[in-house]
Design an enzyme around this catalytic site. Structure first.
Site, PDB file in Angstrom:
ATOM      1  N   ASP A 251      43.639  -9.564 -19.913  1.00 53.49           N
ATOM      2  CA  ASP A 251      44.707  -9.776 -20.904  1.00 53.49           C
ATOM      3  C   ASP A 251      45.135  -8.409 -21.437  1.00 53.49           C
ATOM      4  OD1 ASP A 251      45.945 -12.150 -22.517  1.00 53.49           O
ATOM      5  OD2 ASP A 251      45.576 -10.517 -23.951  1.00 53.49           O
ATOM      6  N   ASP A 294      50.950 -12.337 -20.346  1.00 47.66           N
ATOM      7  CA  ASP A 294      50.276 -11.077 -20.052  1.00 47.66           C
ATOM      8  C   ASP A 294      48.867 -11.306 -19.536  1.00 47.66           C
ATOM      9  OD1 ASP A 294      49.405 -12.170 -22.385  1.00 47.66           O
ATOM     10  OD2 ASP A 294      49.109 -10.250 -23.407  1.00 47.66           O
TER      11      ASP A 294
END
Lengths: 411, 171
Positions: A251, A294
């Site tokens: 992430d 993301d």
């Protein structure tokens, strides 16, 4: 998202296509079989005719009966005129006359030639007189002239008839050849047309299959970064052999702020760079997936936790080395990543639990200040019974969510 | 006159010589015909080195199968009498040879196979009369059932055998 029209045709349509494809092929094959039958039939027609007219040597009617009869009569004439006294061994005068009579006395001659009946009667009388010794040689020879003349005429006439029959046969053969040639050509062309149709159908089917495969490939791929998507991850996990694998969930820290500050195009650019960087950091041995926003995942063969830890450390270090600028990072740092990892055996472990474990590790890193990695202990997820007892409802929800997300990715 | 007398003498000598030749010829003819007829009254069966002669008269006596057949060579229905050829072969050769070599009185010779067929009859009589050479006998092989062959086309019956003189078994 793929437009509705590009969605593969339903199974019913495919089956209809299949039937049509078989039909063209069948028609084509039938044409060629028909061609073979036609050729075979024509050959079968021609062969007996040829045999009848041209292969008559050595059998009963190979030589005209009239010819054979005439030869016997002429032998008798010669014997009567030349031999003095006539030959006694072999005894053939009357025998020859009998044979000549037998070969002469054929219905087709009787019906066709008027000279046959008188000639046979004459032969009959001659044989009787000869048997009784009532005729001299000259008279006997003279009496044979008319039958020989009749037989000669029959021979000539029969030869003419035979010639006519052969000519007729030749004409028939030519006619059949023309029919055969044109029919063969037509059937052959039909066969070619059907085959061409079959080929077209085959090509259309192949093209449709390729399009479907291409579409499936697209459906499994993140259009921005070119890496796989969530569906691809599940597909690959299902297809993986039963070996130890590592799952990394990655992430990007404060990516929303990055986008807000530099704009989404720069954010997209960063996603692409980071996916390439993670791939490089994992020595191009991992399969990469973008799970959404993301969040990335990496699936790679991994023998043990130590090896996986090495990979995690490698990714973090590589990002630090590259140090992508992040103007909005709260800690004034460049772009950083948070990693959650887990080691598991594909097929032996419920992947939703594996994912859950990695996700928890990731959030633990997030909660601990980001820019780091943590490896989950997957002991709890290697045993289905323990996992099931611990959180079956949670797992079902996760599985449902994963399926839903996969569906969203596909459409 | 002398010349004329001499001519007459010569003529009478010549006539006498001619008459003598004629008598010789008739005697020879009678001898030939009786020999020929005697010969045609037998059939020779050859099986390897073994050769036997069968009397046609005996065969005529043993012919008991009667049937009516359209003879394409006579263009007429004919009453025939004869012996089933397969039985004849079994009787004289022990079984049906794979092929047979035939010779006929008209010097026709042929080798044919496929005789294990009850349709073939060795015919000895026609319309209650024994077959002779002039009737394409004394023995003739005919096929009782010629199926759909065209009786107008004699070429379709050229496997009939006439005037059979000898039969040789080919194993």
């Amino acid at each position: 998202m793929r437009p509705a029209s590009s969605v593969p045709e339903p199974p019913q349509s495919n089956s209809l296509k299949g039937k049509r494809y078989v039909s063209w092929l069948t028609l084509s094959l039938m044409s060629f079989i028909a061609l073979m039958i036609l050729v075979g039939y024509e050959a079968r027609w021609v062969y007996p005719e040829i045999r009848a007219y041209f292969s008559q040597t050595g059998n009963l009617t190979g030589q005209q009966l009239a010819t054979r009869s005439r030869v016997y009569l002429q032998e008798v004439q010669t014997e009567l005129l030349v031999s003095s006294p006539p030959a006694q061994d072999p005894p053939f005068l009357l025998t020859r006359l009998e044979l000549a009579y037998g070969l002469f006395d054929v219905a087709v001659y009787r019906q066709t030639y008027s000279c046959v009946e008188p000639s046979l009667a004459q032969l009959d009388r001659l044989m009787s007189r000869l048997a009784q010794g009532e005729v001299d040689e000259v008279s006997a020879v003279r009496n044979l002239l008319a039958p020989i003349q009749c037989l000669t005429m029959i021979e000539m006439s029969q030869s003419d008839l035979r010639g006519e029959a052969i000519n007729e046969f030749a004409d028939d053969t030519r006619r059949h050849q023309v029919v055969l040639t044109f029919a063969s050509l037509v059937i052959f062309l039909l066969g070619l047309v059907f085959w061409w149709r079959h080929e077209c159908q085959l090509r259309r089917t192949r093209r449709a299959t390729l399009q479907t495969l291409e579409w499936m490939e697209h459906a499994m791929r993140d259009p921005l970064t070119g890496v796989g998507n969530r569906s691809a991850l599940h597909q690959d996990v299902l297809a993986a052999d039963k070996q130890s694998h590592g799952l990394l969930l990655v992430d990007i820290d404060y990516f929303k702020q990055y986008n807000d500050t530099l704009g989404h195009p720069r954010g997209d650019e960063m996603l692409c760079r980071l996916s390439a960087l993670i791939d490089e950091a994992l020595n191009h041995e991992a399969s990469l997936y973008r799970l959404g926003g993301d969040e990335f995942a990496a699936l790679l063969p991994c023998g043990n936790r130590k090896e996986l830890a090495h990979y995690c450390e490698g990714v973090i270090e590589r990002v630090h080395q590259v140090a992508f600028e992040h103007p909005a990072h709260p800690d004034q740092k460049p772009v950083t990543l948070s990693l959650g990892a887990v080691c598991f055996v594909a097929g032996d472990t419920d992947f939703s639990l594996v994912y859950e474990a990695a996700d928890k590790a990731l959030y633990h890193v997030k909660a601990s200040g980001r820019d780091g990695w943590k490896m989950a202990d997957c002991k709890s997820c290697t045993s289905r019974s323990v996992c099931g007892a611990k959180g079956s409802s949670e797992r079902r929800i996760l599985a449902r969510d994963l399926g839903k997300k996969a569906l969203e990715e596909r459409t | 006159m002398n010349e004329r007398a001499a001519g007459r003498r010569a003529f009478s000598w010549c006539k006498a010589f001619t008459m003598w030749r004629l008598h010789c010829f008739i005697l020879a003819l009678l001898a030939c015909s009786s020999a020929a007829l005697a010969n045609s009254q037998a059939i020779t069966l050859i099986n390897g080195q073994k050769s036997i002669e069968l009397s046609v008269a005996e065969l005529r006596k043993s012919a008991s199968l009667e049937f009516s057949l359209y003879d394409p060579y006579q263009a007429a229905d004919v009453e025939m009498r004869g012996i089933p050829f397969r039985d004849f072969l079994i009787e004289h050769f022990g079984s049906v040879p794979s092929a047979l070599y035939f010779t006929a009185w008209d010097d026709y010779a042929v080798s044919l196979s496929g005789w294990d067929d009850p349709d073939w009859i060795l015919v000895t009589h026609e319309n209650n009369q024994p077959l002779t050479l002039r009737g394409r006998g004394p023995l003739r092989l005919v096929e009782r059932d010629y199926a759909d062959r065209d009786t107008e086309n004699l070429r379709e019956f050229n496997d009939w055998l006439w005037m059979i003189r000898s039969i040789e078994a080919k194993w």
